[in-house]
Write a protein that holds these residues in place. Structure first.
Motif, PDB file in Angstrom:
ATOM      1  N   ILE A 337      -1.407   9.659   0.061  1.00 54.40           N
ATOM      2  CA  ILE A 337      -1.203   8.210  -0.043  1.00 54.40           C
ATOM      3  C   ILE A 337       0.171   7.918  -0.627  1.00 54.40           C
ATOM      4  O   ILE A 337       0.929   7.079  -0.107  1.00 54.40           O
ATOM      5  CB  ILE A 337      -2.310   7.559  -0.895  1.00 54.40           C
ATOM      6  N   GLU A 341       3.027   6.081   1.538  1.00 53.76           N
ATOM      7  CA  GLU A 341       3.431   4.746   1.088  1.00 53.76           C
ATOM      8  C   GLU A 341       4.925   4.715   0.745  1.00 53.76           C
ATOM      9  O   GLU A 341       5.581   3.683   0.918  1.00 53.76           O
ATOM     10  CB  GLU A 341       2.596   4.299  -0.109  1.00 53.76           C
ATOM     11  N   ARG A 344       6.531   4.395   4.068  1.00 50.52           N
ATOM     12  CA  ARG A 344       6.330   3.020   4.531  1.00 50.52           C
ATOM     13  C   ARG A 344       7.316   2.068   3.843  1.00 50.52           C
ATOM     14  O   ARG A 344       7.885   1.172   4.479  1.00 50.52           O
ATOM     15  CB  ARG A 344       4.881   2.586   4.249  1.00 50.52           C
ATOM     16  N   THR A 345       7.515   2.270   2.538  1.00 51.12           N
ATOM     17  CA  THR A 345       8.473   1.442   1.792  1.00 51.12           C
ATOM     18  C   THR A 345       9.887   1.644   2.328  1.00 51.12           C
ATOM     19  O   THR A 345      10.639   0.679   2.515  1.00 51.12           O
ATOM     20  CB  THR A 345       8.418   1.790   0.294  1.00 51.12           C
ATOM     21  N   LEU A 367       8.983   2.147  -4.818  1.00 48.58           N
ATOM     22  CA  LEU A 367       7.553   2.201  -4.515  1.00 48.58           C
ATOM     23  C   LEU A 367       6.761   1.343  -5.497  1.00 48.58           C
ATOM     24  O   LEU A 367       6.981   1.411  -6.708  1.00 48.58           O
ATOM     25  CB  LEU A 367       7.071   3.648  -4.589  1.00 48.58           C
ATOM     26  N   ILE A 369       2.754   0.575  -5.554  1.00 46.42           N
ATOM     27  CA  ILE A 369       1.390   0.615  -5.008  1.00 46.42           C
ATOM     28  C   ILE A 369       0.509  -0.232  -5.923  1.00 46.42           C
ATOM     29  O   ILE A 369       0.100   0.199  -6.996  1.00 46.42           O
ATOM     30  CB  ILE A 369       0.860   2.056  -4.908  1.00 46.42           C
ATOM     31  N   ARG A 373      -2.828  -3.274  -2.658  1.00 48.91           N
ATOM     32  CA  ARG A 373      -2.572  -2.247  -1.640  1.00 48.91           C
ATOM     33  C   ARG A 373      -3.589  -1.114  -1.734  1.00 48.91           C
ATOM     34  O   ARG A 373      -4.056  -0.598  -0.711  1.00 48.91           O
ATOM     35  CB  ARG A 373      -1.146  -1.702  -1.802  1.00 48.91           C
ATOM     36  N   ILE A 377      -6.115   0.185   1.257  1.00 51.54           N
ATOM     37  CA  ILE A 377      -6.246   1.582   1.674  1.00 51.54           C
ATOM     38  C   ILE A 377      -7.691   2.048   1.561  1.00 51.54           C
ATOM     39  O   ILE A 377      -8.152   2.871   2.359  1.00 51.54           O
ATOM     40  CB  ILE A 377      -5.327   2.478   0.817  1.00 51.54           C
TER      41      ILE A 377
END
Length: 450
Positions: A337, A341, A344-345, A367, A369, A373, A377
């Protein structure tokens, strides 16, 4: 003559234009890489294989879930391969050199050493190659200071924070931090740089809160601990903080029981908190406590998703289905994760494509999270929130305590916060010493946008 020269000039111009158009067309026909390579440094053989195998399963199953259910990360599918390290430095460095150049047109965005000694050995190599090392709950504690260590990320729980959360849990059990004064707290540790990592933090915590700090080393791999627990019987500590790894942990639990030390007053560190650590101890392990940032259990929503898209379709990497939802399997999910993530960022800034190491470093340092979020997930309760920055590569500093009931783990605490403000000067001091030794100019906050 002049007309002939004119014709030649026109032909040359058309040829150059044609070449330009051709190059443009060729470039337009080459789509950006729509797959992201993630190399896995694994140890499926050797002394620590039983710990590693469920971790890889959690990672790979989460990757497979993303590919199958979500089409990857913003349409960029993940692919991976493994390089066997046996947890050793020499093979770990060989693997790094083999994979660092990427694969099939995709660069390496982030690399997991999955070994404290390998991670330390790669610190300078990875920084030179601009590939971030993410070490979940291990790694160089001083790398929390990202100004000095731009490519090392000991995320969620550094070893200093691990020690502090253990002490804060004891404080909760005895009625407050003021009640720590006069207690005897012994640390039984793996006699290696990994095992010794918490000593400066415990020295400071003991001085601050007034408890007696006893340090007892255990030589690798820890098959015989009769002398160490004989000493504990003599010293009669109130609590034992167990910083083991591999076979050392169940041997410690069994030997403690033989010498009469109460198992429910032993708190295992983050790498002494799995089913593999207590099952070999048998019935005497009942009551044993441990710190974790990824509680056991397969009843989190993300497990339902993985079960539907990966387990039930026969695409799981699990070798033993009993490990589904185990501590180490769940640690693999959390690892995956955080990595995905971060990618993704980074994609939010650099585009929906394969991300390189320098871009992933930016993604990690931005980041965030959040609870929202984590809920999206399906990992609420499985992992804490995580916000990183240029100057803070840890971000969390919180953990929970779990207890073995003889068959499974139960969570027996809320998230416990480490004394990060107290420990921060120690970390900065170590980072500054490293910077002086290596001739590094620390980055400033202005560099966070780059």
């Amino acid at each position: 003559m002049s007309s002939r020269i004119g014709r030649l000039r026109r032909a040359a111009i058309l040829a150059v234009v044609g070449l330009g158009l051709g190059a443009g067309l060729s470039s337009a026909e080459e789509p950006p890489v729509q797959k992201q390579y993630i190399p896995l440094l694994t140890y499926r053989v050797g002394a620590y294989a039983s710990s590693g195998i469920p971790i890889w399963a959690g990672i790979i199953d989460y990757f497979t879930y993303l590919n199958e259910a979500e089409g990857g990360i913003n349409g960029v599918k993940l692919f991976w391969d493994e390089c066997e390290t046996e947890w050793g430095v020499e093979k770990g460095v060989e693997c790094y050199e083999r994979v660092k150049g990427g694969k099939d047109g995709s660069p390496v965005p982030i690399l997991w050493p999955h070994s404290d000694p390998i991670g330390k050995a790669l610190t300078e190599k990875a920084a030179a190659d601009k590939i971030p090392l993410v070490t979940l709950n291990y790694g160089r504690t001083e790398a929390v200071d990202g100004r000095v260590f731009p490519y090392s990320f000991p995320v969620v729980l550094s070893f200093y924070s691990e020690a502090s959360t253990a002490i804060n849990f004891i404080a909760q059990k005895v009625g407050g931090k003021d009640k720590l004064k006069g207690l005897k707290i012994a640390t039984v540790y793996h006699d290696s740089p990994y095992g010794k990592e918490t000593q400066p933090a415990l020295d400071l915590l003991a001085k601050t809160y007034g408890f007696e700090n006893i340090q007892i080393p255990v030589a690798h791999p820890g098959n015989d601990q009769s002398a160490q627990w004989g000493r504990i019987r003599q010293l009669k500590p109130d609590w034992v903080f167990l910083r083991g790894w591999g076979v050392m942990t169940p041997v410690a639990v069994k030997t403690a029981a033989k010498t009469g030390f109460p198992v429910d007053h032993i708190i295992g560190g983050i790498w002494s908190s799995s089913e593999e650590d207590v099952r070999p101890a048998g019935a005497v392990g009942k009551g044993y406590l441990a710190i974790t940032t990824y509680p056991a259990g397969a009843d989190f929503p993300i497990h339902d998703k993985i079960r539907r898209f990966v387990i039930d379709t026969g695409k799981s990497n699990l070798q033993d289905k009993k490990s589904f939802g185990s501590v180490y399997y769940n640690s693999g999910i959390v690892d995956a994760i955080i990595l995905t993530e971060a990618i993704r960022t980074a994609q939010g800034k650099f585009g929906h494509r394969a991300i390189n190491g320098e871009e992933a470093r930016w993604g990690l340092e931005h980041l965030d999270i959040t609870d929202q979020r984590i809920d999206e997930i399906g990992a609420t309760g499985l992992q804490p929130t995580l916000e990183l920055s240029l100057s803070d590569h840890e971000g969390g500093g919180i953990a929970r305590v779990i207890q073995w009931d003889g068959a499974k783990w139960s969570t027996v605490s809320d998230w416990i916060q480490a004394d990060r403000d107290l420990l921060r000067p120690l970390i900065l001091e170590r980072a500054a010493a490293y910077a002086r030794e290596k001739g590094i100019t620390p980055r400033s906050d202005a560099d966070s946008t780059n």
